[in-house]
Scaffold this motif. Structure first.
Motif, PDB file in Angstrom:
ATOM      1  N   PRO A 252      -8.259  11.468  -0.248  1.00  0.00           N
ATOM      2  CA  PRO A 252      -6.915  11.332  -1.012  1.00  0.00           C
ATOM      3  C   PRO A 252      -5.858  11.180  -0.203  1.00  0.00           C
ATOM      4  O   PRO A 252      -4.904  10.593  -0.141  1.00  0.00           O
ATOM      5  CB  PRO A 252      -7.108  12.340  -2.153  1.00  0.00           C
ATOM      6  CG  PRO A 252      -8.610  12.734  -2.430  1.00  0.00           C
ATOM      7  CD  PRO A 252      -9.130  12.369  -1.100  1.00  0.00           C
ATOM      8  N   GLN A 253      -6.121  12.557   0.887  1.00  0.00           N
ATOM      9  CA  GLN A 253      -4.824  12.665   1.649  1.00  0.00           C
ATOM     10  C   GLN A 253      -4.413  11.479   2.542  1.00  0.00           C
ATOM     11  O   GLN A 253      -3.457  11.103   2.595  1.00  0.00           O
ATOM     12  CB  GLN A 253      -4.672  13.845   2.379  1.00  0.00           C
ATOM     13  CG  GLN A 253      -3.475  14.429   2.983  1.00  0.00           C
ATOM     14  CD  GLN A 253      -3.564  15.931   3.369  1.00  0.00           C
ATOM     15  OE1 GLN A 253      -4.417  16.408   3.598  1.00  0.00           O
ATOM     16  NE2 GLN A 253      -2.506  16.477   3.524  1.00  0.00           N
ATOM     17  N   LEU A 254      -5.481  10.981   3.226  1.00  0.00           N
ATOM     18  CA  LEU A 254      -5.515   9.832   4.004  1.00  0.00           C
ATOM     19  C   LEU A 254      -4.969   8.481   3.201  1.00  0.00           C
ATOM     20  O   LEU A 254      -4.169   7.964   3.757  1.00  0.00           O
ATOM     21  CB  LEU A 254      -6.823   9.483   4.838  1.00  0.00           C
ATOM     22  CG  LEU A 254      -6.954   8.584   5.677  1.00  0.00           C
ATOM     23  CD1 LEU A 254      -8.221   8.972   6.598  1.00  0.00           C
ATOM     24  CD2 LEU A 254      -6.715   7.250   5.253  1.00  0.00           C
ATOM     25  N   MET A 255      -5.438   8.555   2.023  1.00  0.00           N
ATOM     26  CA  MET A 255      -4.822   7.168   1.197  1.00  0.00           C
ATOM     27  C   MET A 255      -3.393   7.482   0.675  1.00  0.00           C
ATOM     28  O   MET A 255      -2.723   6.484   0.905  1.00  0.00           O
ATOM     29  CB  MET A 255      -5.841   7.176   0.094  1.00  0.00           C
ATOM     30  CG  MET A 255      -7.169   6.701   0.143  1.00  0.00           C
ATOM     31  SD  MET A 255      -7.455   4.929   0.876  1.00  0.00           S
ATOM     32  CE  MET A 255      -7.460   5.320   2.757  1.00  0.00           C
ATOM     33  N   GLN A 256      -3.106   8.635   0.624  1.00  0.00           N
ATOM     34  CA  GLN A 256      -1.469   8.854   0.488  1.00  0.00           C
ATOM     35  C   GLN A 256      -0.900   8.349   1.631  1.00  0.00           C
ATOM     36  O   GLN A 256       0.360   7.782   1.503  1.00  0.00           O
ATOM     37  CB  GLN A 256      -1.155  10.191   0.200  1.00  0.00           C
ATOM     38  CG  GLN A 256      -1.788  10.674  -1.378  1.00  0.00           C
ATOM     39  CD  GLN A 256      -1.435  11.958  -1.420  1.00  0.00           C
ATOM     40  OE1 GLN A 256      -0.725  12.888  -0.624  1.00  0.00           O
ATOM     41  NE2 GLN A 256      -2.122  12.727  -2.698  1.00  0.00           N
ATOM     42  N   ILE A 257      -1.330   8.774   2.983  1.00  0.00           N
ATOM     43  CA  ILE A 257      -0.719   8.389   3.931  1.00  0.00           C
ATOM     44  C   ILE A 257      -0.366   6.711   4.195  1.00  0.00           C
ATOM     45  O   ILE A 257       0.468   6.336   4.760  1.00  0.00           O
ATOM     46  CB  ILE A 257      -1.355   8.956   5.247  1.00  0.00           C
ATOM     47  CG1 ILE A 257      -1.147  10.483   5.192  1.00  0.00           C
ATOM     48  CG2 ILE A 257      -0.775   8.620   6.484  1.00  0.00           C
ATOM     49  CD1 ILE A 257      -1.956  11.289   6.265  1.00  0.00           C
ATOM     50  N   TYR A 258      -1.824   6.170   3.973  1.00  0.00           N
ATOM     51  CA  TYR A 258      -2.023   4.856   4.130  1.00  0.00           C
ATOM     52  C   TYR A 258      -0.856   4.025   3.177  1.00  0.00           C
ATOM     53  O   TYR A 258      -0.214   3.080   3.385  1.00  0.00           O
ATOM     54  CB  TYR A 258      -3.322   4.472   3.688  1.00  0.00           C
ATOM     55  CG  TYR A 258      -3.454   2.933   3.468  1.00  0.00           C
ATOM     56  CD1 TYR A 258      -3.435   2.162   4.630  1.00  0.00           C
ATOM     57  CD2 TYR A 258      -3.575   2.297   2.247  1.00  0.00           C
ATOM     58  CE1 TYR A 258      -3.676   0.547   4.557  1.00  0.00           C
ATOM     59  CE2 TYR A 258      -3.599   0.831   2.109  1.00  0.00           C
ATOM     60  CZ  TYR A 258      -3.797   0.122   3.220  1.00  0.00           C
ATOM     61  OH  TYR A 258      -3.798  -1.122   2.930  1.00  0.00           O
ATOM     62  N   GLU A 259      -0.767   4.609   2.108  1.00  0.00           N
ATOM     63  CA  GLU A 259       0.200   3.909   0.905  1.00  0.00           C
ATOM     64  C   GLU A 259       1.730   4.186   1.619  1.00  0.00           C
ATOM     65  O   GLU A 259       2.435   3.160   1.430  1.00  0.00           O
ATOM     66  CB  GLU A 259      -0.045   4.326  -0.436  1.00  0.00           C
ATOM     67  CG  GLU A 259      -1.003   4.367  -1.040  1.00  0.00           C
ATOM     68  CD  GLU A 259      -0.940   4.320  -2.450  1.00  0.00           C
ATOM     69  OE1 GLU A 259       0.184   4.742  -2.901  1.00  0.00           O
ATOM     70  OE2 GLU A 259      -2.055   4.160  -3.197  1.00  0.00           O
TER      71      GLU A 259
ATOM     72  N   ASP B  92      -7.566  -2.784  10.060  1.00  0.00           N
ATOM     73  CA  ASP B  92      -6.240  -3.025   9.483  1.00  0.00           C
ATOM     74  C   ASP B  92      -5.373  -1.899  10.195  1.00  0.00           C
ATOM     75  O   ASP B  92      -5.676  -0.676  10.352  1.00  0.00           O
ATOM     76  CB  ASP B  92      -6.527  -2.516   8.004  1.00  0.00           C
ATOM     77  CG  ASP B  92      -5.136  -2.441   7.201  1.00  0.00           C
ATOM     78  OD1 ASP B  92      -4.042  -2.565   7.772  1.00  0.00           O
ATOM     79  OD2 ASP B  92      -5.115  -2.172   5.898  1.00  0.00           O
ATOM     80  N   ILE B  93      -4.234  -2.290  10.638  1.00  0.00           N
ATOM     81  CA  ILE B  93      -3.372  -1.490  11.449  1.00  0.00           C
ATOM     82  C   ILE B  93      -2.815  -0.346  10.679  1.00  0.00           C
ATOM     83  O   ILE B  93      -2.879   0.806  10.967  1.00  0.00           O
ATOM     84  CB  ILE B  93      -2.074  -2.435  12.164  1.00  0.00           C
ATOM     85  CG1 ILE B  93      -1.430  -1.328  12.830  1.00  0.00           C
ATOM     86  CG2 ILE B  93      -1.753  -3.177  11.083  1.00  0.00           C
ATOM     87  CD1 ILE B  93      -2.018  -0.499  13.805  1.00  0.00           C
ATOM     88  N   LEU B  94      -2.612  -0.536   9.367  1.00  0.00           N
ATOM     89  CA  LEU B  94      -1.885   0.628   8.581  1.00  0.00           C
ATOM     90  C   LEU B  94      -2.997   1.444   8.287  1.00  0.00           C
ATOM     91  O   LEU B  94      -2.568   2.690   8.161  1.00  0.00           O
ATOM     92  CB  LEU B  94      -1.392  -0.356   7.314  1.00  0.00           C
ATOM     93  CG  LEU B  94      -0.431  -1.532   7.278  1.00  0.00           C
ATOM     94  CD1 LEU B  94       0.081  -2.120   6.087  1.00  0.00           C
ATOM     95  CD2 LEU B  94       0.809  -0.991   8.043  1.00  0.00           C
ATOM     96  N   LEU B  95      -4.311   1.303   7.841  1.00  0.00           N
ATOM     97  CA  LEU B  95      -5.147   2.072   7.656  1.00  0.00           C
ATOM     98  C   LEU B  95      -5.604   2.886   9.001  1.00  0.00           C
ATOM     99  O   LEU B  95      -5.669   4.203   9.053  1.00  0.00           O
ATOM    100  CB  LEU B  95      -6.537   1.476   7.220  1.00  0.00           C
ATOM    101  CG  LEU B  95      -7.851   2.426   6.921  1.00  0.00           C
ATOM    102  CD1 LEU B  95      -7.360   3.371   5.747  1.00  0.00           C
ATOM    103  CD2 LEU B  95      -8.874   1.528   6.367  1.00  0.00           C
ATOM    104  N   ASN B  96      -5.519   2.129  10.194  1.00  0.00           N
ATOM    105  CA  ASN B  96      -5.784   2.801  11.420  1.00  0.00           C
ATOM    106  C   ASN B  96      -4.677   3.838  11.782  1.00  0.00           C
ATOM    107  O   ASN B  96      -5.227   4.963  12.221  1.00  0.00           O
ATOM    108  CB  ASN B  96      -6.153   1.875  12.607  1.00  0.00           C
ATOM    109  CG  ASN B  96      -7.438   1.200  12.447  1.00  0.00           C
ATOM    110  OD1 ASN B  96      -8.065   1.620  11.777  1.00  0.00           O
ATOM    111  ND2 ASN B  96      -7.391  -0.136  12.952  1.00  0.00           N
ATOM    112  N   LEU B  97      -3.482   3.419  11.628  1.00  0.00           N
ATOM    113  CA  LEU B  97      -2.420   4.683  11.671  1.00  0.00           C
ATOM    114  C   LEU B  97      -2.610   5.615  10.942  1.00  0.00           C
ATOM    115  O   LEU B  97      -2.328   6.769  11.299  1.00  0.00           O
ATOM    116  CB  LEU B  97      -1.019   3.739  11.863  1.00  0.00           C
ATOM    117  CG  LEU B  97      -0.753   2.620  12.839  1.00  0.00           C
ATOM    118  CD1 LEU B  97       0.551   1.947  12.376  1.00  0.00           C
ATOM    119  CD2 LEU B  97      -0.409   3.540  14.098  1.00  0.00           C
ATOM    120  N   ALA B  98      -3.010   5.408   9.639  1.00  0.00           N
ATOM    121  CA  ALA B  98      -3.088   6.522   8.787  1.00  0.00           C
ATOM    122  C   ALA B  98      -4.089   7.475   8.888  1.00  0.00           C
ATOM    123  O   ALA B  98      -3.871   8.599   8.675  1.00  0.00           O
ATOM    124  CB  ALA B  98      -3.161   5.886   7.066  1.00  0.00           C
ATOM    125  N   THR B  99      -5.381   6.849   9.473  1.00  0.00           N
ATOM    126  CA  THR B  99      -6.286   7.588   9.859  1.00  0.00           C
ATOM    127  C   THR B  99      -5.815   8.490  11.078  1.00  0.00           C
ATOM    128  O   THR B  99      -6.250   9.750  11.143  1.00  0.00           O
ATOM    129  CB  THR B  99      -7.413   6.836  10.198  1.00  0.00           C
ATOM    130  OG1 THR B  99      -8.022   5.904   9.189  1.00  0.00           O
ATOM    131  CG2 THR B  99      -8.656   7.645  10.688  1.00  0.00           C
TER     132      THR B  99
END
Length: 432
Positions: free
Chosen positions: A314-321, A66-73
């Motif tokens: 949690p912080q990574l999930m906030q970036i993902y959103e 998932d590009i959105l998750l990879n960029l967030a990571t």
């Protein structure tokens, strides 16, 4: 053009992550929150070498496609983790378009086709141009790559993503990081017998044709230099569907004037044309080996980043959103104007739009239509809806619905209301 369903991506994501990241386990929101509470943003990520190990390197393989998750990571690691050692993140994505921070998606690609074909549009936080990425046509791997794995023709191709994150002790140490990282990539390609070279500011080429493009970001850290690091990320073309690249990135909007940065067209080369056995697995193997050779005095820590592990930060999930939000992907677009003209059987229609942050700021319709009330209704609603009509299919539908309401109750306007307006809505929806 985007439908209302796509615009509500962020709202849907907050209700259920699986709507935008199919690789995630199907956890109810409450269960996901309970799981994430087990990890705090201050905890050292378990997938990195211990913070006390300052003589190591980290090589990470992303399970997510998932590009959105990879960029967030990537952003989480670069901005929120005190990286102590050189890090290489290797990743790939399902079909997607990635635009630069200051690019205009409507100028760069056929937005309507992306939605129609299920291709994700993502905006990265770095500059540079627009790229298309996919998995290739061959089966996906089930295990991360390791030194010594065989290079099978049937292995997946598409393209490979790479992210170098380097800590820097000084400004001087920071200056040559691009050349240093490109050296790793060139060495990786040399392991396939490819003589690649650096070209221009951002590219690697083979026989004069582009095989890789990169973008960069620097974090200066504190006044004393703590936290100083660089991000160098990009893609390596292995066997990307070039027909899809042309399908999604070729835009015929000669009248659109934008303040955004346009992508530079380049002659590209899929490396499989030179090395039929190359695959994502094989490239990652070679890149990891070249990275280890670059830092041969350090111990190497290799890990696969599982989606379930990332979902508990949690912080990574906030970036993902945030990356999933319509406001980031489309609303952050630079201001631009769009001039559209079409000859209907009943009139010539010229629509002039000025768009800011993905919303119509001003608009005007010109026409020789013999039912002037229709054009008046459209212009009245463009004026009344300035700043609230989104530049997409939903905005077009809202505009036409409001104009239709102004034409209700008058028999002489029935043909304009029931025939002309639906035709105009269909054309305008397809033209954006």
């Amino acid at each position: 053009m985007l439908s209302a369903a796509t615009q509500s991506l962020s709202r849907t994501a907050r209700r259920c992550k699986t709507c935008v990241r199919s690789a995630l386990p199907a956890l109810p929101r409450s269960a996901a929150l309970r799981a994430r509470s087990l990890c705090t943003s201050s905890a050292w990520p378990s997938f990195l070498a211990p913070p006390t190990a300052t003589d190591a390197i980290d090589i990470l393989y992303a399970e997510s496609e998932d590009i959105l998750l990879n960029l967030a990571t990537e952003e989480y690691l670069f901005e929120h983790v005190d990286i102590r050692n050189p890090l290489l993140l290797l990743w790939r994505n399902r079909p997607c378009i990635i635009i630069g921070k200051h690019q205009n998606p409507w100028k760069e690609c056929r937005v309507q086709l992306l939605e129609q074909d299920g291709v994700t549009l993502a905006r990265r936080p770095t500059g540079g141009g627009c790229v298309y990425r996919d998995l290739g046509a061959t089966p996906r791997p089930t295990q991360p790559p390791h030194i010594g794995t065989q290079h099978h023709l049937a292995a997946p191709a598409g393209d490979s993503g790479f992210s170098f994150i380097n800590p820097h002790a000084s400004v001087e140490d920071q200056r040559d990081y691009k050349t240093m990282n490109n050296g790793v990539l060139l060495e990786a390609l040399a392991r396939f017998g490819l003589g690649a070279e650096m070209s221009g500011r951002n590219d690697l080429t083979v026989d004069g044709r582009k095989v890789s493009g990169s973008a960069y970001k620097l974090r200066l850290g504190s006044a004393g230099g703590a936290g100083r690091r660089s991000l160098h990320h990009g893609t390596m073309l292995l066997d990307v569907d070039l027909a899809a690249l042309g399908r999604y990135l070729t835009v015929n909007k000669l009248k659109m004037q934008s303040k955004g940065v346009a992508s530079v067209a380049a002659r590209v080369l899929n490396l499989r044309e030179r090395v039929p056995s190359i695959s994502h697995d094989a490239f990652c193997d070679a890149a990891a080996a070249a990275f280890e050779a670059k830092w041969e005095s350090r111990s190497a820590s290799r890990r696969t980043l599982s989606v379930s592990e990332l979902d508990r930060i949690p912080q990574l999930m906030q970036i993902y959103e945030r990356y999933s939000e319509w406001e980031w992907r489309f609303g952050k677009s630079p201001s631009f104007s769009h001039s559209l003209e079409h000859k209907f059987g009943w009139a010539l229609v010229d629509v002039q739009l000025e768009v800011a942050n993905g919303v119509v700021a001003r608009g005007r319709v010109y026409s020789d239509c013999l039912v002037p009330s229709l054009i008046d209704a459209l212009n009245d609603e463009l004026a009344a809806g300035a700043g609230s009509l989104t530049y997409d299919s939903r905005g077009v539908a809202d505009l036409c619905s409001r104009a239709r309401a102004r034409l209700e109750g008058e028999a002489s306007l029935q043909v304009a209301r029931d025939c002309y307006l639906p035709e105009l809505q269909e054309w305008l929806t397809a033209a954006l």
